[in-house]
Design an enzyme around this catalytic site. Structure first.
Site, PDB file in Angstrom:
ATOM      1  N   ASP A  25       1.764 -33.252  26.282  1.00 49.40           N
ATOM      2  CA  ASP A  25       3.302 -33.737  26.066  1.00 49.40           C
ATOM      3  C   ASP A  25       3.222 -35.274  25.153  1.00 49.40           C
ATOM      4  OD1 ASP A  25       5.928 -33.486  25.706  1.00 49.40           O
ATOM      5  OD2 ASP A  25       6.449 -34.004  27.650  1.00 49.40           O
ATOM      6  N   GLY A  28       5.675 -35.602  19.738  1.00 52.16           N
ATOM      7  CA  GLY A  28       6.929 -35.879  18.904  1.00 52.16           C
ATOM      8  C   GLY A  28       7.182 -37.135  18.992  1.00 52.16           C
ATOM      9  N   ARG A  29       7.075 -37.908  20.106  1.00 46.67           N
ATOM     10  CA  ARG A  29       7.239 -39.259  20.205  1.00 46.67           C
ATOM     11  C   ARG A  29       6.326 -40.168  19.665  1.00 46.67           C
ATOM     12  NH1 ARG A  29       7.930 -38.841  26.522  1.00 46.67           N
ATOM     13  NH2 ARG A  29       7.103 -36.956  26.098  1.00 46.67           N
ATOM     14  N   TRP A  30       4.939 -39.717  19.721  1.00 44.76           N
ATOM     15  CA  TRP A  30       4.045 -40.483  19.158  1.00 44.76           C
ATOM     16  C   TRP A  30       4.076 -40.636  17.504  1.00 44.76           C
ATOM     17  CZ3 TRP A  30       0.455 -39.573  15.358  1.00 44.76           C
ATOM     18  CH2 TRP A  30      -0.819 -40.422  15.202  1.00 44.76           C
ATOM     19  N   ARG A  38       7.880 -35.347  13.322  1.00 40.66           N
ATOM     20  CA  ARG A  38       7.354 -34.775  14.688  1.00 40.66           C
ATOM     21  C   ARG A  38       5.944 -34.156  14.606  1.00 40.66           C
ATOM     22  NH1 ARG A  38       9.881 -34.442  19.099  1.00 40.66           N
ATOM     23  NH2 ARG A  38       8.852 -32.322  19.733  1.00 40.66           N
ATOM     24  N   HIS A  42       1.601 -33.392  16.147  1.00 43.51           N
ATOM     25  CA  HIS A  42       0.941 -32.082  16.581  1.00 43.51           C
ATOM     26  C   HIS A  42      -0.421 -32.310  16.067  1.00 43.51           C
ATOM     27  CE1 HIS A  42       4.506 -30.814  18.527  1.00 43.51           C
ATOM     28  NE2 HIS A  42       5.148 -30.601  17.499  1.00 43.51           N
ATOM     29  N   GLU A  72       9.600 -21.403  26.098  1.00 39.92           N
ATOM     30  CA  GLU A  72      10.739 -21.908  25.494  1.00 39.92           C
ATOM     31  C   GLU A  72      10.747 -22.872  24.096  1.00 39.92           C
ATOM     32  OE1 GLU A  72       9.381 -22.346  28.700  1.00 39.92           O
ATOM     33  OE2 GLU A  72      10.837 -21.105  29.809  1.00 39.92           O
ATOM     34  N   TRP A  74       9.658 -21.677  21.720  1.00 40.65           N
ATOM     35  CA  TRP A  74      10.259 -20.762  20.760  1.00 40.65           C
ATOM     36  C   TRP A  74      11.791 -21.235  20.210  1.00 40.65           C
ATOM     37  CZ3 TRP A  74       6.897 -18.129  17.946  1.00 40.65           C
ATOM     38  CH2 TRP A  74       6.061 -17.526  18.810  1.00 40.65           C
ATOM     39  N   ARG A  76      12.628 -24.236  19.537  1.00 41.72           N
ATOM     40  CA  ARG A  76      12.711 -25.514  18.654  1.00 41.72           C
ATOM     41  C   ARG A  76      12.997 -25.205  17.061  1.00 41.72           C
ATOM     42  NH1 ARG A  76       7.963 -29.892  20.547  1.00 41.72           N
ATOM     43  NH2 ARG A  76       8.831 -29.529  22.722  1.00 41.72           N
ATOM     44  N   LEU A 136     -18.112 -23.613  29.080  1.00 43.58           N
ATOM     45  CA  LEU A 136     -16.621 -23.795  29.276  1.00 43.58           C
ATOM     46  C   LEU A 136     -15.792 -22.441  28.850  1.00 43.58           C
ATOM     47  CD1 LEU A 136     -14.422 -25.928  30.108  1.00 43.58           C
ATOM     48  CD2 LEU A 136     -14.252 -26.543  27.779  1.00 43.58           C
TER      49      LEU A 136
HETATM   50  C1  FPP Z   1       4.462 -31.071  23.210  1.00 41.62           C
HETATM   51  O1  FPP Z   1       4.566 -32.540  22.599  1.00 41.62           O
HETATM   52  C2  FPP Z   1       3.461 -30.707  22.644  1.00 41.62           C
HETATM   53  C3  FPP Z   1       3.589 -29.331  22.215  1.00 41.62           C
HETATM   54  C4  FPP Z   1       4.841 -28.391  22.301  1.00 41.62           C
HETATM   55  C5  FPP Z   1       2.529 -28.608  21.405  1.00 41.62           C
HETATM   56  C6  FPP Z   1       1.099 -28.973  21.931  1.00 41.62           C
HETATM   57  C7  FPP Z   1       0.197 -28.570  20.833  1.00 41.62           C
HETATM   58  C8  FPP Z   1      -0.808 -29.140  20.364  1.00 41.62           C
HETATM   59  C9  FPP Z   1      -1.291 -30.356  20.689  1.00 41.62           C
HETATM   60  C10 FPP Z   1      -1.596 -28.556  19.164  1.00 41.62           C
HETATM   61  C11 FPP Z   1      -2.637 -27.636  19.947  1.00 41.62           C
HETATM   62  C12 FPP Z   1      -3.837 -27.317  19.124  1.00 41.62           C
HETATM   63  C13 FPP Z   1      -4.504 -26.653  19.653  1.00 41.62           C
HETATM   64  C14 FPP Z   1      -5.677 -26.200  18.564  1.00 41.62           C
HETATM   65  C15 FPP Z   1      -4.501 -25.884  20.940  1.00 41.62           C
HETATM   66  P1  FPP Z   1       6.420 -32.497  22.281  1.00 41.62           P
HETATM   67  O2  FPP Z   1       6.367 -32.130  20.797  1.00 41.62           O
HETATM   68  O3  FPP Z   1       7.194 -32.061  23.317  1.00 41.62           O
HETATM   69  O4  FPP Z   1       6.480 -34.221  22.286  1.00 41.62           O
HETATM   70  P2  FPP Z   1       7.801 -35.132  22.733  1.00 41.62           P
HETATM   71  O5  FPP Z   1       8.088 -34.756  24.178  1.00 41.62           O
HETATM   72  O6  FPP Z   1       7.286 -36.308  22.393  1.00 41.62           O
HETATM   73  O7  FPP Z   1       8.718 -34.602  21.832  1.00 41.62           O
END
Ligand code: FPP
Length: 257
Positions: A25, A28-30, A38, A42, A72, A74, A76, A136
């Site tokens: 998690d 988006g904030r990063w 956002r 990712h 959930e 979906w 977004r 793994l």
């Molecule tokens: C939550 O951060 C993150 C996700 C919903 C997606 C996670 C997916 C990735 C890191 C890419 C994965 C890639 C592979 C290859 C598996 P958020 O968007 O909810 O962040 P926020 O809470 O700051 O809004």
């Protein structure tokens, strides 16, 4: 010796978790903190996926299970959903040679029939290409939620009862475990959530009954090998009692030694 090596030295290789699950998690904030879209969070998050996969594999951890897209998610904005699906498919396709080289087997769990065909095809090709790898197991939970999985298990059990191959009095923990998407894995020993929220968000609800929970404010794109090592060190400082007393656990540990 660099900072990572110093941390790795503190890890007891005999007491590693067998299965680590992660809620990634904070993407988006990063991005927002940097004035970016956002989706850039990712994109950066994929690098953290590579780092935690590498360290898990190098340490000899057997299972790493990442919450890549929840049921959930979906809901977004469509643009973000499309970007995420594309990104995950592309990243896995690009990493496939390295996964094979490192003997990492890709496994997918979730309602995969909801995935866009293109992303699913890329992921499935990697699953097939790494099927022979026995290091793994990297599981991506996609279009996944713990409740979806439990509902699915209940449907399978109800069907067996209806067909007469299962008597309701025989249903126990093992019956349910066998019907979960993770039927062939041990339960997670450690669940790590990045991004500062202290909740489990419908992830592996059955399986985390006795998992150690580790919450960190670090945003996922900043979660690298050192932060992962910190989580492993913290895990090893905990006493896992599984409902027993501390004295019983210490006695059990003497017997094992
Ligand atoms: C939550 O951060 C993150 C996700 C919903 C997606 C996670 C997916 C990735 C890191 C890419 C994965 C890639 C592979 C290859 C598996 P958020 O968007 O909810 O962040 P926020 O809470 O700051 O809004």
């Amino acid at each position: 010796m660099d900072a990572l090596d110093k941390k790795l030295e503190q890890i007891d290789m005999m007491r590693l978790p067998r299965h680590v699950a992660m809620i990634m998690d904070g993407n988006g904030r990063w991005a927002k903190l940097r004035g970016q879209d956002r989706c850039m969070g990712h994109v950066e998050g994929v690098n953290s996926v590579r780092k935690v996969t590498e360290l898990s594999s190098d340490l000899g951890i057997d299972y790493l299970t990442l919450y890549a897209f929840s049921t959930e998610n979906w809901n977004r904005p469509q643009e973000e959903v499309d970007t995420l699906m594309h990104l995950i498919g592309m990243a896995i396709e690009r990493e496939t040679p390295d996964l094979i080289k490192n003997n990492v087997h890709l496994n997918l769990i979730g309602a995969l029939d909801r995935m866009p065909q293109e992303a699913y095809d890329r992921l499935h090709r990697c699953e097939l290409a790494t099927a022979h790898c026995n290091g793994l197991t990297l599981t991506l939970a996609l279009s996944y939620s713990g409740r979806w999985e439990i509902v699915d298990a209940v449907k399978k059990i109800a069907q067996d009862v209806k067909e007469g191959s299962l008597d309701p009095s025989q249903i126990d923990d093992a019956t349910i475990q066998r019907c979960l998407a993770t039927y062939d894995m041990p339960d997670p020993d450690l669940l790590i959530r990045t991004g500062g929220d202290n909740r489990v968000s419908n992830y592996l609800l059955w399986q985390i009954a006795y998992s150690e929970l580790y919450f960190t404010p670090t945003l996922w794109p900043d979660f690298g090998k050192e932060a992962y090592a910190d989580a492993l060190i913290a895990y090893q400082q905990r006493e896992r009692r599984f409902g027993k007393t501390s004295e019983q656990v210490q006695e059990d540990n003497k017997i094992i030694k």
